[in-house]
Design an enzyme around this catalytic site. Structure first.
Site, mmCIF file in Angstrom:
data_model
loop_
_atom_site.group_PDB
_atom_site.id
_atom_site.type_symbol
_atom_site.label_atom_id
_atom_site.label_comp_id
_atom_site.label_asym_id
_atom_site.label_seq_id
_atom_site.Cartn_x
_atom_site.Cartn_y
_atom_site.Cartn_z
ATOM 1 N N SER A 166 111.408 47.461 33.020
ATOM 2 C CA SER A 166 110.258 47.814 33.856
ATOM 3 C C SER A 166 108.960 47.498 33.122
ATOM 4 C CB SER A 166 110.298 49.296 34.233
ATOM 5 O OG SER A 166 109.342 49.564 35.241
HETATM 6 C C1 LIG Z 1 107.217 45.189 37.598
HETATM 7 S S1 LIG Z 1 108.021 46.721 37.767
HETATM 8 C C2 LIG Z 1 107.101 47.584 38.970
HETATM 9 C C3 LIG Z 1 105.722 47.963 38.570
HETATM 10 C C4 LIG Z 1 105.194 49.098 39.381
HETATM 11 N N1 LIG Z 1 104.870 48.720 40.728
HETATM 12 C C5 LIG Z 1 104.060 49.790 38.682
HETATM 13 O O1 LIG Z 1 103.013 49.984 39.311
HETATM 14 O O2 LIG Z 1 104.224 50.160 37.530
HETATM 15 C C6 LIG Z 1 109.457 46.302 38.699
HETATM 16 C C7 LIG Z 1 110.290 47.497 39.030
HETATM 17 O O3 LIG Z 1 111.284 47.099 39.957
HETATM 18 C C8 LIG Z 1 112.368 47.965 39.754
HETATM 19 N N2 LIG Z 1 113.559 47.448 40.413
HETATM 20 C C9 LIG Z 1 114.409 46.492 40.013
HETATM 21 N N3 LIG Z 1 115.410 46.353 40.881
HETATM 22 C C10 LIG Z 1 115.185 47.242 41.878
HETATM 23 C C11 LIG Z 1 115.870 47.578 43.068
HETATM 24 N N4 LIG Z 1 117.021 47.003 43.416
HETATM 25 N N5 LIG Z 1 115.351 48.542 43.853
HETATM 26 C C12 LIG Z 1 114.197 49.161 43.520
HETATM 27 N N6 LIG Z 1 113.515 48.891 42.393
HETATM 28 C C13 LIG Z 1 113.997 47.946 41.587
HETATM 29 C C14 LIG Z 1 112.488 48.022 38.235
HETATM 30 O O4 LIG Z 1 113.245 49.143 37.806
HETATM 31 C C15 LIG Z 1 111.030 48.077 37.836
HETATM 32 O O5 LIG Z 1 110.614 49.391 37.619
#
Ligand SMILES: C[S@@+](CC[C@H](N)C(=O)[O-])C[C@H]1O[C@@H](n2cnc3c(N)ncnc32)[C@H](O)[C@@H]1O
Length: 401
Positions: free
Chosen positions: A91
């Protein structure tokens, strides 16, 4: 950690960030500007990880360097070990300017209901909650620990949007319909569930990556019950991939590059071309397939020493055992290509490059996407144009329309 800690003077930093984003044209809506000024990013990112030149990861404390946390940069917040001693990123806190640009492109009006896929730190959910109100904001993440943390951080600031720990590829049907779904992770095909869960005229904004690194942000409007359509954003963006299981990324594959049995030829195409012109990589991915490994060849490379050693070639490989390796050095503008396995991969990249060049090297916003319950189609200039590509893997329909 709380904004009420008087020792942490963060508001001037948040204000400077908002000004910077506005000056760069990444933040134009005054109400979103207020949200950036009012949201303490260091609360959502109390610590983050940075990789040093020798490849090791170090943890930084945000309050030790507030300007770094209120800069327009992505910050890696969760890492995990993978077999073999390497580290994967689970993340991060997205670049604030990318977040504001994405939120603005949703065209939200008061009263709009938004679902975010990828809660991460909760920072983006805070911006949305500030802009729209708690009852209009929904956010899911596949990592339950992150959702718990985000919920507590948001509550500490007085925000109570609906947060759910689950695989976001199925959306959040019990709270649909939404006016917009914004995904802060990348998908290989836009899940049909997301389209079903926005109202007609609603928007789905996501990073579409048909293969690693191949694709960018696409903004789809739900045209009717059976179709969503829209263009790629003019500016390239890259998010981490959507994962189906908490805590891990799928293992990659490895292809031995057997130079003794390779075919050799020369190419005038710069071995960096697919990565300096990412549209070439995107177009090539339609032929290369969804799984591609790539990198640079480091002579006698061992971690961490490789970080001080200059690469000599770039390479690509696919799971069918095909590979290509192209020397970075050129002789009279010609690089040496070694290729092995059943397919000639560099030829496919060269073909994509010729095609893109013949089109006049267009940008991302000349390309678009149409998705139906059965199909995903990329097009150039307009739906149904002479240049369309039907992508494999129709999106999965989860609920009846
Ligand atoms: C770039 S980060 C998000 C940043 C966030 N919007 C913030 O403001 O901090 C991407 C996120 O997508 C999540 N993610 C990955 N696969 C996912 C899934 N199948 N469903 C929901 N979230 C997911 C990861 O755990 C990660 O926390």
């Amino acid at each position: 950690m709380s904004t009420t800690n008087p020792d942490v003077v963060w508001a001037p930093h948040a204000a400077r960030l908002a000004d910077e984003l506005a000056a760069a044209g990444k933040l134009t809506e005054p109400r979103l500007g207020e949200a950036v000024r009012a949201t303490p990013r260091h609360v959502f990112v109390p610590t983050y990880h940075q990789q040093t030149p020798d490849g090791t990861w170090v943890e930084r404390t945000s309050t030790d360097d507030l300007p770094a946390v209120y800069a327009n940069t992505a910050l890696i917040t969760t890492i995990a070990p993978v077999p073999g001693g390497a580290t994967t990123v689970l993340s991060s806190s997205t670049q604030p300017g990318l977040m504001t640009r994405m939120i603005e492109s949703l065209g939200l009006t008061d009263g709009a209901r938004v679902l975010e896929i990828g809660t991460g730190t909760g920072y983006n959910a805070a911006l949305l909650a500030h802009r729209l109100g708690d009852d209009k904001v929904f956010s899911v993440d596949v990592e339950p620990d992150l959702v718990d943390l985000a919920r507590r951080r948001l509550a500490g600031l007085g925000h109570h949007p609906t947060l759910v720990a689950r695989d976001g590829s199925a959306g959040l049907p019990e709270h649909a319909p939404f006016d917009a779904i914004i995904a802060t992770c990348a998908v290989a095909a836009v899940p049909w569930a997301w389209i079903e869960q926005v109202r007609p005229g609603g928007v789905v904004l996501t990073d579409l990556k048909t293969a690693p690194g191949a694709g960018s942000l696409v903004r789809l409007t739900r045209v009717d019950a059976e179709r969503a359509e829209g263009r790629f954003d003019a500016t390239y963006a890259a998010f981490m991939d959507l994962r189906y299981t908490p805590g891990s990324n799928p293992a990659g594959f490895r292809v031995e590059r057997d130079h003794d049995h390779a075919e050799y030829r020369t190419t005038s195409l710069d071995p960096n071309a697919p990565w300096t012109a990412l549209l070439v990589w995107f177009l090539a991915s339609f032929d290369l397939g969804p799984e591609i490994a790539y990198g640079y060849t480091i002579p006698d490379g061992t971690i961490p020493a490789h970080r001080q050693t200059a690469p000599t070639a770039s390479w690509i490989a696919t799971p069918d055992g095909s590979w290509a390796e192209i020397t970075l050095a050129a002789d009279n503008g010609q690089h040496t290509v070694a290729e092995g396995g059943p397919r000639r991969l560099w030829y496919l990249v060269e073909r994509a490059h010729h095609f893109w060049t013949d089109l006049g090297q267009p940008g991302w916003d000349r390309f678009g996407l149409t998705t139906t319950p059965q199909t995903t189609t990329v097009w150039f200039d307009r739906p149904g144009s002479a240049h369309t590509w039907h992508l494999p893997g129709p999106p999965h329909r989860t609920t009846p329309i």
